[in-house]
Write an enzyme that holds these catalytic residues in place. Structure first.
Site, PDB file in Angstrom:
ATOM      1  N   ASN A 139      47.320   5.645  12.143  1.00  0.00           N
ATOM      2  CA  ASN A 139      46.891   4.372  11.565  1.00  0.00           C
ATOM      3  C   ASN A 139      45.687   3.859  12.352  1.00  0.00           C
ATOM      4  OD1 ASN A 139      46.503   1.854  10.489  1.00  0.00           O
ATOM      5  ND2 ASN A 139      48.495   1.033  11.110  1.00  0.00           N
ATOM      6  N   ASP A 154      54.536   0.801  16.693  1.00  0.00           N
ATOM      7  CA  ASP A 154      55.897   1.092  16.236  1.00  0.00           C
ATOM      8  C   ASP A 154      56.015   1.014  14.716  1.00  0.00           C
ATOM      9  OD1 ASP A 154      57.027   1.515  18.803  1.00  0.00           O
ATOM     10  OD2 ASP A 154      57.113  -0.644  19.133  1.00  0.00           O
ATOM     11  N   GLY A 155      55.111   0.262  14.064  1.00  0.00           N
ATOM     12  CA  GLY A 155      55.177   0.130  12.611  1.00  0.00           C
ATOM     13  C   GLY A 155      54.954   1.433  11.878  1.00  0.00           C
ATOM     14  N   GLY A 210      49.212   1.257  19.582  1.00  0.00           N
ATOM     15  CA  GLY A 210      49.308  -0.060  18.970  1.00  0.00           C
ATOM     16  C   GLY A 210      49.391  -1.160  20.001  1.00  0.00           C
ATOM     17  N   GLY A 235      52.532  -3.188  20.470  1.00  0.00           N
ATOM     18  CA  GLY A 235      53.858  -3.289  21.069  1.00  0.00           C
ATOM     19  C   GLY A 235      54.244  -2.056  21.861  1.00  0.00           C
TER      20      GLY A 235
END
Length: 607
Positions: free
Chosen positions: A188, A247-248, A278, A280
């Protein structure tokens, strides 16, 4: 005659006077350094690693590069002679301009140099004043005992083959272990501050190349792209699925796997992994915590080594049910303060993980409270829980090369005909692997459907509609329906809460050690309840304690941490946030239960 060339960044990983008699020695060679006539290097390949023993007339000093720190090796040939060097002189410390080597198939070989060069790549642990980190180490062994290049190459290749067998945890043979399967990396580019692509290309890709681990890199195009991808593809063709981002991305991948009819087989045979790019990065931080791997923000070395080595460990998942959805979670469920911080700080995404600290202060000033009922099945004695399983090596069924074993005929759709696919070079050849849109797909029981309509990436950031109706599968719930009465042994707490947060990982963020006693596979969820009425100063002190995990033993009138196997949250009203793995879900009744050892993760090799 053979000679060692030690990269100038080689640290002293282990020093000792004598070789451990329990080590098994596979190969041994003496390397002379003619510029230092009283010194020789005795190099051993053992069950522990690569032992480099420097011997002089009056002393012997050993340095060991541990096997778990070695990720690959490669045979090379010189490009040209080094200026001013004789045919029998070799420096012990070689600078970048002193030796140039090229691939075996290069047209720019130095045919006059009969030496074969073995490059060994390792990432060794080095302790600095403040922390522990991995440092890239290259060891170059020059083989020239014979008067023909072919014979020297054969000797170097024997060492390379042995090293590769040991890395793969296989018996040493004359054949290099082969695993032609690639890693699938779903990246991502918008994760965190938007550095995911850059981090992968500069930090992870070079290491995978040194380890000779091929991969397919797919850049996500829209929300739920990764979820659709793993739901609609033949995942058995990959050795593992990697979420590169926050984590998404892994949340999407996990739930896409549970939307497959063959979810149980797919999760058993295809391990998952995460590259923390990311904000987190809770799971990546947890993995490093459990496997004593240094975690440095935007440094992917340790996690990338886990991808290269292929060691696997089981992980629990949590089945979460709301009024209209079922989903599977690997990290946490939140209601109240921490969820507010997570969701509302999205506007500060560009600054990375610091957004959480900044917004935490804002929310403490404007502290909210939420009314509702929290119910849970308490685990009375966590000391009697089963110990987590040790890392394993997965074996694959025959389904990986043919049709899936699922008896149901469901259309698997190639949902991104125009997706951006990058495939790294393997043996000098570039290949494009587009999952099912290939000749090989004709042999399967599934087909590819065309004509789905999509919006472009630039069209206002609109989310894409899934081309097929997705149905959540997975293990059946053991709980009553969401609106039904709970078992009598459950505990019920009603009133006003500052927050309720449930985690099944040690870390829920890079700097938030939420549940220090948690394991990847222990069947326990840790529920933190903070009731309304608590002073702000106490909340601040509690949140600061999360950095070191000192909060976990707090048990006061307002705060408690409880081990649970299942829980239900029923908030009153319609104002608030409920999050699952940091993702916003519908506000209303929610219940969850844990299922041990459902997923396999690629983890660092601590053998």
């Amino acid at each position: 005659m053979a000679e060692p060339m030690l990269g100038k960044d080689v640290p002293n990983t282990i020093e000792k006077e004598n070789v451990d008699c329990k080590e098994q020695v596979y190969l041994e060679e003496t390397f002379y350094i003619l510029s230092k006539k009283k010194s020789v290097f005795r190099v051993r390949l053992t069950s522990k690693g690569l032992s480099l023993i420097k011997e002089t007339d009056d002393s012997s000093k050993e340095q060991t590069i541990l096997l778990r720190d070695i990720i690959g090796s490669k045979c090379m040939r010189s490009k040209r002679r080094r200026a001013g060097a004789g045919s029998c002189v070799c420096s012990s410390l070689v600078g970048p301009q002193q030796l140039k080597v090229v691939e075996e198939n290069s047209g720019d070989l130095d045919e006059s140099d009969i030496s074969a060069y073995l490059y060994i790549f390792a990432y060794t642990l080095k302790r600095s004043r403040r922390s522990l980190k991995r440092e890239r180490t290259t060891i170059t062994l020059r083989f020239r005992s014979y008067d023909k290049y072919e014979d020297n190459y054969k000797e170097a290749q024997k060492w390379r083959t042995s090293i590769k067998c040991l890395i793969a945890n296989q018996p040493i043979t004359t054949v290099i272990p082969q695993n032609d399967k690639k890693l699938l990396i779903l990246l991502n580019p918008k994760s965190g501050p938007g550095k995911a692509r850059e981090l992968f290309q500069t930090k992870s890709a070079p290491l995978l190349q040194e380890a000779e681990v091929p991969y397919d890199l797919h850049i996500t195009k829209y929300a739920q792209y990764a979820r659709e991808f793993v739901r609609t593809r033949n995942v058995y063709g990959w050795r593992g699925i990697v979420a590169a981002g926050g984590d998404g991305v892994l949340f999407e991948i996990l739930n896409g796997m549970f939307e497959r009819l063959d979810w149980q087989q797919a999760l058993a045979e295809v391990p998952l992994a995460i590259l923390p790019c990311g904000s987190g990065n809770g799971l990546a931080r947890t993995i490093c915590y459990h496997y004593n791997e240094p975690y440095i923000r935007e440094n992917l070395t340790g996690i990338s080594m886990g991808l290269a080595r292929g060691r696997v460990a089981p992980m629990d998942v949590v089945r979460v049910e709301t009024k209209t959805n079922i989903m599977f979670s690997f990290l946490s469920v939140g209601w109240g303060l921490l969820s507010d911080i997570d969701i509302e700080s999205e506007r500060l995404r560009a600054i990375g993980g610091q957004r959480f600290a900044i917004w935490a202060l804002a929310r403490l000033v404007g502290l909210r409270k939420y009314k509702g009922v929290v119910s849970y099945a308490k685990i009375k004695d966590v000391s009697n829980l089963p110990k987590p399983k040790l890392p394993i090596t997965l074996s694959h069924s025959v389904s990986q090369d043919g049709a899936l074993d699922s008896p149901d005929a469901e259309a698997f759709i190639d949902c991104d005909e125009h997706s951006e696919v990058f495939t790294n070079a393997v043996n000098g050849k570039h290949q494009r692997v587009d999952s099912w849109y290939s000749v090989n797909s004709r042999r399967s029981a599934f087909y590819s459907t065309r004509g789905s309509e999509y919006h472009s990436v630039a069209s206002g950031g609109s989310e894409m509609r899934s081309p097929v109706h997705a149905c959540m599968h997975g293990p059946a719930s053991h709980l009553p329906s969401l609106m039904s009465q709970l078992p009598s042994h459950w505990v019920h707490e009603e009133g006003e809460f500052v927050m309720v947060h449930v985690s099944y990982q040690a870390y829920i963020g890079e700097d938030l050690l939420f549940a220090p006693r948690s394991q990847l596979s222990d069947g326990v969820m840790w529920m933190l309840i903070i009731k309304a009425g608590i002073p702000r100063s106490q909340i601040l002190s509690f949140l600061l304690g999360m950095g070191q995990g000192t909060h976990s033993d707090v048990n006061t009138e307002y705060i408690k941490m409880i081990p649970v196997s299942a829980f239900r949250i029923v908030p009153e009203g319609s104002d608030g946030y409920l999050t699952v793995d940091g993702e916003l879900v519908e506000y209303g009744p929610l219940q969850a239960e844990i299922f041990p050892n459902i997923v396999h993760l690629l983890v660092p090799d601590t053998k």
